[in-house]
Design an enzyme around this catalytic site. Structure first.
Site, PDB file in Angstrom:
ATOM      1  CE1 TYR A   1      -2.973  -3.028   0.048  1.00 33.98           C
ATOM      2  CE2 TYR A   1      -3.437  -2.667   2.366  1.00 33.98           C
ATOM      3  CZ  TYR A   1      -3.624  -3.395   1.198  1.00 33.98           C
ATOM      4  OH  TYR A   1      -4.460  -4.482   1.207  1.00 33.98           O
TER       5      TYR A   1
ATOM      6  CB  SER B   1     -13.034  -4.333  -2.410  1.00 30.50           C
ATOM      7  OG  SER B   1     -11.784  -3.772  -2.706  1.00 30.50           O
TER       8      SER B   1
ATOM      9  CG  LEU C   1     -18.570  -0.022   0.614  1.00 29.72           C
ATOM     10  CD1 LEU C   1     -18.458   1.485   0.911  1.00 29.72           C
ATOM     11  CD2 LEU C   1     -19.971  -0.516   0.963  1.00 29.72           C
TER      12      LEU C   1
ATOM     13  N   GLY D   1     -15.027  -1.553  -4.038  1.00 27.53           N
ATOM     14  CA  GLY D   1     -14.072  -0.502  -4.389  1.00 27.53           C
ATOM     15  C   GLY D   1     -14.747   0.830  -4.675  1.00 27.53           C
TER      16      GLY D   1
ATOM     17  CB  VAL E   1     -22.096  -0.109  -5.998  1.00 34.57           C
ATOM     18  CG1 VAL E   1     -23.596  -0.302  -6.112  1.00 34.57           C
ATOM     19  CG2 VAL E   1     -21.406  -1.457  -5.952  1.00 34.57           C
ATOM     20  CG  PHE E   2     -21.178   4.724  -3.971  1.00 36.00           C
ATOM     21  CD1 PHE E   2     -22.190   4.889  -3.040  1.00 36.00           C
ATOM     22  CD2 PHE E   2     -20.047   4.009  -3.596  1.00 36.00           C
ATOM     23  CE1 PHE E   2     -22.091   4.364  -1.761  1.00 36.00           C
ATOM     24  CE2 PHE E   2     -19.923   3.487  -2.318  1.00 36.00           C
ATOM     25  CZ  PHE E   2     -20.949   3.664  -1.402  1.00 36.00           C
TER      26      PHE E   2
HETATM   27  N1  NAP Z   1      -6.099  -8.601   0.631  1.00 31.64           N
HETATM   28  C1  NAP Z   1      -6.242  -7.987  -0.512  1.00 31.64           C
HETATM   29  O1  NAP Z   1      -5.870  -8.495  -1.590  1.00 31.64           O
HETATM   30  C2  NAP Z   1      -6.866  -6.619  -0.533  1.00 31.64           C
HETATM   31  C3  NAP Z   1      -7.208  -6.016  -1.772  1.00 31.64           C
HETATM   32  C4  NAP Z   1      -7.812  -4.747  -1.743  1.00 31.64           C
HETATM   33  C5  NAP Z   1      -8.052  -4.118  -0.526  1.00 31.64           C
HETATM   34  N2  NAP Z   1      -7.692  -4.715   0.656  1.00 31.64           N
HETATM   35  C6  NAP Z   1      -8.013  -4.102   1.981  1.00 31.64           C
HETATM   36  O2  NAP Z   1      -9.400  -3.769   1.959  1.00 31.64           O
HETATM   37  C7  NAP Z   1      -9.591  -2.403   2.322  1.00 31.64           C
HETATM   38  C8  NAP Z   1     -10.828  -1.881   1.652  1.00 31.64           C
HETATM   39  O3  NAP Z   1     -10.699  -1.936   0.229  1.00 31.64           O
HETATM   40  P1  NAP Z   1     -11.385  -0.813  -0.680  1.00 31.64           P
HETATM   41  O4  NAP Z   1     -10.802   0.506  -0.368  1.00 31.64           O
HETATM   42  O5  NAP Z   1     -11.365  -1.278  -2.090  1.00 31.64           O
HETATM   43  O6  NAP Z   1     -12.881  -0.859  -0.043  1.00 31.64           O
HETATM   44  P2  NAP Z   1     -14.314  -0.348  -0.491  1.00 31.64           P
HETATM   45  O7  NAP Z   1     -14.996   0.069   0.761  1.00 31.64           O
HETATM   46  O8  NAP Z   1     -14.969  -1.391  -1.325  1.00 31.64           O
HETATM   47  O9  NAP Z   1     -14.072   0.903  -1.433  1.00 31.64           O
HETATM   48  C9  NAP Z   1     -13.625   2.136  -0.943  1.00 31.64           C
HETATM   49  C10 NAP Z   1     -14.035   3.198  -1.963  1.00 31.64           C
HETATM   50  O10 NAP Z   1     -15.442   3.412  -1.817  1.00 31.64           O
HETATM   51  C11 NAP Z   1     -15.678   4.791  -1.694  1.00 31.64           C
HETATM   52  N3  NAP Z   1     -16.821   5.040  -0.798  1.00 31.64           N
HETATM   53  C12 NAP Z   1     -17.008   4.550   0.445  1.00 31.64           C
HETATM   54  N4  NAP Z   1     -18.183   4.987   0.967  1.00 31.64           N
HETATM   55  C13 NAP Z   1     -18.717   5.773   0.019  1.00 31.64           C
HETATM   56  C14 NAP Z   1     -19.933   6.515  -0.050  1.00 31.64           C
HETATM   57  N5  NAP Z   1     -20.796   6.528   0.960  1.00 31.64           N
HETATM   58  N6  NAP Z   1     -20.196   7.221  -1.186  1.00 31.64           N
HETATM   59  C15 NAP Z   1     -19.325   7.212  -2.220  1.00 31.64           C
HETATM   60  N7  NAP Z   1     -18.142   6.530  -2.216  1.00 31.64           N
HETATM   61  C16 NAP Z   1     -17.862   5.812  -1.110  1.00 31.64           C
HETATM   62  C17 NAP Z   1     -14.418   5.358  -1.077  1.00 31.64           C
HETATM   63  O11 NAP Z   1     -14.330   6.733  -1.376  1.00 31.64           O
HETATM   64  P3  NAP Z   1     -13.712   7.768  -0.287  1.00 31.64           P
HETATM   65  O12 NAP Z   1     -12.339   7.248   0.005  1.00 31.64           O
HETATM   66  O13 NAP Z   1     -13.738   9.061  -1.039  1.00 31.64           O
HETATM   67  O14 NAP Z   1     -14.612   7.770   0.906  1.00 31.64           O
HETATM   68  C18 NAP Z   1     -13.341   4.527  -1.734  1.00 31.64           C
HETATM   69  O15 NAP Z   1     -12.988   5.073  -2.991  1.00 31.64           O
HETATM   70  C19 NAP Z   1      -8.265  -1.740   1.923  1.00 31.64           C
HETATM   71  O16 NAP Z   1      -8.012  -0.553   2.668  1.00 31.64           O
HETATM   72  C20 NAP Z   1      -7.256  -2.809   2.269  1.00 31.64           C
HETATM   73  O17 NAP Z   1      -6.938  -2.740   3.645  1.00 31.64           O
HETATM   74  C21 NAP Z   1      -7.110  -5.960   0.655  1.00 31.64           C
END
Ligand code: NAP
Length: 298
Positions: free
Chosen positions: A53, A209, A211, A213, A216-217
């Site tokens: 990251y 992820s 949501l 990533g 969906v929004f």
């Molecule tokens: N093990 C693995 O291979 C792996 C892979 C990927 C991720 N991860 C872990 O999983 C965590 C989460 O992944 P992710 O960031 O992809 O999660 P996510 O929750 O699916 O997506 C986050 C995205 O959704 C947006 N979002 C959230 N709430 C919102 C809302 N109410 N309205 C509009 N947009 C909204 C965020 O925007 P804003 O930031 O602007 O709020 C951000 O761009 C990572 O931090 C990491 O720790 C692990």
């Protein structure tokens, strides 16, 4: 907040705060410290990291600005990190690759601890299965890491059942978690044996992820459009937001899957916590599944 026991010594908040987007979210030191405290005020005590990251910078800023400036925090939070992905250029390589050799895992563990400013993590995960790995050698590395007290527990991420079993066979400790993709957008891990295997072995599941990533929004692809229609109807009935419904979809499963939030906006993280109170009906859950896949179950 609800908490999930991964074994008799390890308990995580049911909602985990992901730190992958630390740099994108423009977190400077104060903002990140405040974010951690705000999470703790909501009962979130577990923070998910990985060396990849921000190419190490997300772990480094957490170490420098949170743990080194506020050392008392360390005993109040759980830190998860990972190992086994080599980014282009990291070792003079042109391509990204996975590396679960013993020498690499030992080196990555030390580098993460250095950046994070702590002498141990609560959980170390092999980030992705290395196709060229020898599970016996990977298990040897994890054993050495646990014996040295550098990781108190070990697990995996993105492992399918056979890969999980192969590594577990050579490991004297139980793999306590598998961190997988789960969301209304990505339901495949409900159908490929990953969830069943975890339930059989009593392995904790963490959802990355949750949501989708964020796609969906606003996404205009057919799946996102279908999902928004169903999610908005359900959210309206419960007088809540669609992200609450999306987290509730992951939380509904009896495997007690732990969503890892991606947003670092505290109000949006709170929606994940609020979802703990929303128990979707079977009818609602299967309607979301149908919208995700484009067909009802037969
Ligand atoms: N093990 C693995 O291979 C792996 C892979 C990927 C991720 N991860 C872990 O999983 C965590 C989460 O992944 P992710 O960031 O992809 O999660 P996510 O929750 O699916 O997506 C986050 C995205 O959704 C947006 N979002 C959230 N709430 C919102 C809302 N109410 N309205 C509009 N947009 C909204 C965020 O925007 P804003 O930031 O602007 O709020 C951000 O761009 C990572 O931090 C990491 O720790 C692990």
């Amino acid at each position: 907040m609800k908490y999930t026991s991964l074994n008799e010594n390890l308990k995580f908040s049911r909602i985990i705060a992901g730190c992958m987007r630390t740099l994108d979210a423009g977190m400077d030191g104060n903002k990140l410290r405040n974010f951690v405290h705000n999470c703790m005020d909501m009962g979130i005590d577990t923070f998910d990291h990985a060396p990849v990251y921000g190419a190490g910078r997300c772990e480094k800023i957490f170490g420098d600005e949170v743990l080194r400036k506020d050392p008392e925090l360390r005993s109040k939070i759980k830190i998860v990190t990972k190992a086994g992905i080599i980014l282009p250029g990291q070792k003079g390589n042109k391509h990204i690759f996975y590396d679960s050799t013993k020498s690499n895992l030992l080196a990555e563990m030390d580098a993460s601890l250095n950046r994070l400013g702590t002498d141990h993590v609560d959980l170390l995960l092999i980030h992705r299965p290395d196709v060229l790995s020898n599970p016996e050698e990977t298990a040897e590395a994890l054993t050495e890491i646990v014996k040295a007290g550098k990781a108190l527990n070990v697990g995996v991420s993105n492992y399918e059942p056979a890969q999980f079993e192969a590594l577990q066979k050579y490991l004297p400790y139980k793999l306590v978690a598998n961190q997988m993709e789960f969301s209304v957008k990505a339901t495949y891990n409900f159908f490929n044996g990953v969830v069943d295997n975890a339930q059989m072995n009593k392995t904790a599941l963490m959802a990355w992820s949750p949501l989708g990533g964020g796609s969906v929004f606003k996404g205009e692809d057919e799946q996102s459009v279908r999902l928004r229609t169903v999610l908005e109807t359900i959210a309206k009935e419960h007088q809540t937001d669609i992200d609450v419904v999306m987290y509730a979809f992951v939380l509904k499963h009896p495997a007690e899957i732990m969503p890892i939030t991606g947003t670092m906006n505290v109000g949006r993280v709170k929606n994940a916590v609020d979802a703990l109170e929303l128990d979707l009906t079977y009818d609602e859950w299967y309607a979301i599944l149908a919208a995700s896949r484009g067909f009802d179950v037969p």
